[in-house]
Design an enzyme around this catalytic site. Structure first.
Site, short mmCIF file in Angstrom:
data_model
loop_
_atom_site.label_atom_id
_atom_site.label_comp_id
_atom_site.label_asym_id
_atom_site.label_seq_id
_atom_site.Cartn_x
_atom_site.Cartn_y
_atom_site.Cartn_z
N THR A 176 -13.36 -2.35 -2.52
CA THR A 176 -13.30 -1.47 -1.28
C THR A 176 -12.51 -2.47 -0.25
OG1 THR A 176 -15.52 -1.10 -1.85
CG2 THR A 176 -15.36 -1.18 0.64
N HIS A 222 -8.86 -1.35 -0.20
CA HIS A 222 -8.84 -0.01 0.36
C HIS A 222 -8.76 -0.15 1.59
CE1 HIS A 222 -8.95 1.15 -3.79
NE2 HIS A 222 -9.64 2.20 -3.76
N HIS A 278 -17.97 -8.36 2.47
CA HIS A 278 -19.31 -8.10 2.25
C HIS A 278 -19.94 -8.92 1.22
CE1 HIS A 278 -17.01 -5.02 -0.16
NE2 HIS A 278 -18.21 -5.10 -0.92
N CYS A 321 -30.09 1.01 8.67
CA CYS A 321 -29.59 1.74 9.95
C CYS A 321 -30.31 1.47 11.16
CB CYS A 321 -29.59 3.27 9.62
SG CYS A 321 -31.12 4.04 9.72
N CYS A 327 -33.65 5.51 10.97
CA CYS A 327 -34.30 6.41 10.19
C CYS A 327 -35.83 6.21 10.09
CB CYS A 327 -33.78 6.40 8.83
SG CYS A 327 -34.31 4.82 7.67
#
Lengths: 340, 340, 340, 340
Positions: free
Chosen positions: A39, A42, A58, A88, A91
């Site tokens: 990741t 990328h 991370h 998040c 939620c």
């Protein structure tokens, strides 16, 4: 403090950066080791499009430096591994005070600044106590093991089954080791490089097929299964040519798992799924149900030796070299570690 | 031909015996090796009450000598392992021509004459081809492995789970090895003798508890699980004191398997089953669904090394010594082999 | 406010009681309906020994009256069902701010004052939104359904399997309905009273056996399975004579679940577990993994009609009658509801 | 005897045909009813390319007329259903005398002459006793139920899960009924015709979506799941537009089964499989592990009422009309039965 900052595509430099602060329920962790994964590569080359400037990274581990309001003071100084996704905050689950159950977690380093710096703030619920004897660099490598555990947990290998692992990058090698530990019989692995095969054999692979060297990779693998196909095939490479032969490599009533992620993967034909009565498992992450903790225990007990995976180590000041090496996969690179 | 014959309790002698004949669908096998198990000992000392005279023995391997009508001639000379139970010939499945699916199979050596002789006739459906490199003595030891596979197949160990195996006789040792191969993390074993612990460690046990030496065996085992109890407990010893502590050794929501067979086993209290939300698996045999074939492959591939289990070997003429040794478990006896 | 108070064994009276207060993270709920279960009866007659005075009751539903600090204000007025166990506040999970994952939850009404009053404070994490069309009395009856779901979730009935449910009290009737909905074929139920059989038939039972009326209950049940035994046997009665025949009623390789709780249950013999290759599931509660929410949906959709279960309704002032009826099971009592 | 013979594409006529003979281990069955399925239609219109002339048909039931050598004489006169695939006679299993375990079975009516005639010879192992009260026309319709059972056996529906069945032809309707019986909660079905919806509702569908009538079928279905997607999606139609929306209709971590067979099915994109952590089951037949017997019991017990599926019945002499109707699906045709 000092931080690695992505300032544009394939541009990473070390800059001064504002100090991390611990909000209520959060802690500040001193980063002792961070590892680079696909990741990060990328993001570095722009295939994952995140805003710049951005602190990447991370997968990391370290020690708790400070705690925010409402967090147990005794955590200060604790050696920890850190789960890399943030709740998040919006939620239903987050609203009910259950951030650990958030279903829309977001990876740090992509949509918020990540761990390639001296210190970072994370929610206390993301911490995993790092036991005696597990070093920070080891704990920064739990992600591929957790993804691998999520895979073998779903596949439920029966003792002695024949397993094929396509691709021997970090995830593929993790799967090789985890399948060997989980009872695979014949354990056939593939890659287009010779370099990972030595590690694969150490991890328990019985047969290594270099798909760049043999005339007909599919037939070579099938021959190793006695022609009938493997009980289980796990695709980790993300290469179209590998993904494409997956359904031909598995036996009737067998199982397939797909982890290798790429945008140009060929779609799966449906008729063979039915004709061969197959079961296909899509694997999209680490499951988030205790896999990190179990991965840590496999490392602690010595059953998963991470040493062979780490081919390069850099100081934070040399982070540009770290990214270049990890991205180019030059010099036999498997896992690259940055130690701030 | 020569045969070992039980003529009374603890009386076995070698006698001349009528030649074996191959009925239609049957074959005559030359016995190259036979192993003794707990059932043989129980028959020998009268705890299992069978008629005398009787040729004992059911675990064996050899070569096909002759075939009866309707059996492929090319089998003559083939190296084989042999499943030890005969179809009843009377049930629905047998009536439909599916003897392999008979649900009332009977062990040879108990209710018909067994394998402790030079040659024996068995149905062709009982044969398993013995591959290159697997010797007869190895193939005569498949039964405890098949029982063990039937156990781990039902328990479905999750990679890294803590497993306790109570008792390290042949079945207990088989379970130790099979649990290690199937992904057990901490693997604690018990016995009242020191002798089997060396083998157990070779087979993958992480901790060995001599229940005859420690003050409080239950507590010693619990301590090794960090106090919470094991994920899985497997009782193989058949000793009341071992069976009795089983439910205390397993964690909440854990699993228990019981294989150790004895007539004086204490019954299981029901309230702890509910209070701890346990699952209990009763294991009554080898399952008969491919476990023999898979056991053979584990031996062939070298993943299960049977050598450490075999402590004594005898010629057919010395079968009385073989039974005496196996029964008394003297001289560190684990598995005793007779080679006619 | 008014509250039912247990002042001694079989003594319950309505008294004035201090108002409920919402601590941070907690809410005050107006109790609209509460149901009585076996636990309440056992507390009432002293078999469960709790301190007096004590407000009993744990199964209830109502509306949010006030919210404490940190709880979403919009919850005020919401119709809710309430999970009946309180987090311990002291374990690791509670310490990490994950009270919903507490492993040492305690039932209200036993070790703290319960729901048999006008208003009660509970943690916000215990609330389940009660959808349109589900009344409070229905939502006060979720516990036996949740326990039943935890049972069928573990048993995994294959479509058409023969199931025996021993005992047709509230839990037994819940299991009858849930097994019928889950694909049971022949569904045989037992009780010592005729009263519940009409409900059982409505719920899907194919055969009802009155164990007080037939000569040989075990044989009568076996005959209904064609002699071979049932695929699945679920014991819910807690009667020794029922628990005792359980292993004889199940077929070879079948499954048994035990829910009926009593201190005088006979222990399980081990040899039949092995000889029949059985699997035994101990069921100790509702599982706590979404079973309440799913039970609520079964009621909302009309697939589980609770009406037949409710035989008696009382106002709070008549709570003494409610307890007397529920305890004596007189007058065909199945479920007794109190509506404050 | 008389037989229906396919003489070319879309050409079927009734001709005189040689009498059936019972080889050793075989029996001659008088065909009392035969049903037409999609395979017959594909053979009729040439999409499945078999040699002509050929007697078509494989789903049938009748009575045993004569038995060959080695078959129990008492079978003569027995009412039977018949499994439609013949053992190959050449594989390892067949060689071992276990034709029921043959892994290369071939459907009759395609590669050998089928059941659309007065009498046919089949192996005795293919017979299933037809119990009292199950008529021949019912027993000729077991195939879609057996395929459906093979599907729900693998999907393991949890009580209350939301299920979508795409397509309501015979297999789709069978799945609707079997999912309802297996515990589906909301049960959404689709078709491009209104005709099958009445049956679907009788069978337990909660919502019927006519994909030819709504603007956006995918959105309409998603709305019925509350936007989150179904727990389980089963594609039975074989239509590309239906297969294509399958992965969008299922929730994160949900399950998909694909049964609808066609040569122009769009392939499955791999990234959504991973991103949503899906499990995909390819269903290629009836499983062959007791599904026929269980289907028969569902019919016998009245839990699966086949009456609504049968829209047309023909005598053998009118077999051309039967094929024309079944192929064109005119006149609301679901299942067409021929009764010789």
């Amino acid at each position: 403090m000092r931080a690695a900052v992505l300032t544009g595509i394939e541009q990473v430099e070390v800059q001064d950066f504002p100090e991390a602060e611990a909000a209520p329920g959060w802690v500040v962790v001193t980063v002792e080791a961070a590892s680079l994964c696909g990741t990060d590569s990328h993001q570095y080359d722009g295939r994952i499009d995140t805003p710049f400037p951005r602190v990447p990274g991370h997968d990391f581990a370290g020690r708790v430096e400070r705690v925010g309001e409402g967090v147990d003071e005794s955590l200060v100084g604790a050696a920890v591994a850190v789960k890399p996704s943030l709740p998040c905050g919006e939620c239903d689950q987050c609203g009910k005070g259950k951030p650990a159950d958030c279903t829309r977690k977001k990876l740090i380093g992509l949509w918020s600044d990540g761990c390639m710096r001296e210190r970072i703030a994370v929610p206390a619920v993301n911490l995993i106590p790092r036991p005696e004897g597990v070093e920070a660099w080891q704990a920064s490598l739990l992600e591929p093991l957790a993804v691998g555990l999520n895979t073998v947990d779903r596949l439920r290998i029966l003792l002695g089954e024949t397993v094929v692992v396509l691709g021997q990058g970090p995830i593929g090698l993790a799967l090789t080791r985890l399948c060997a530990l989980s009872g695979a019989g014949r354990l056939i692995v593939t890659d287009a490089r010779e370099a990972p095969f030595e590690i694969a054999r150490t991890y328990g692979a019985s047969d290594c097929v270099n798909v760049a060297e043999v005339d007909d990779a599919k037939q070579a693998i099938l021959d190793l299964t006695g022609g009938a196909g493997a009980d289980i095939v796990i695709e980790t490479s993300g290469f179209p040519s590998s993904s494409e032969m997956m359904l031909d490599l598995v036996r009737k009533e067998g199982k397939v798992a797909h982890i290798g992620w790429a945008n140009d993967l060929p779609p799966l034909p449906v008729v063979p799924l039915m004709a061969k009565t197959l079961t296909v498992f899509g694997i999209g992450g680490n499951g988030g149900r205790g896999q990190y903790e179990r991965a840590l225990e496999l490392v602690r007990s010595g059953r998963f030796d991470l040493e062979p995976l780490v081919t390069h180590r850099y100081a934070l000041e040399d982070v540009a070299d770290a990214f270049a090496t990890a991205h180019a996969k030059t010099d036999g690179a498997i896992k690259v570690i940055v130690e701030p």
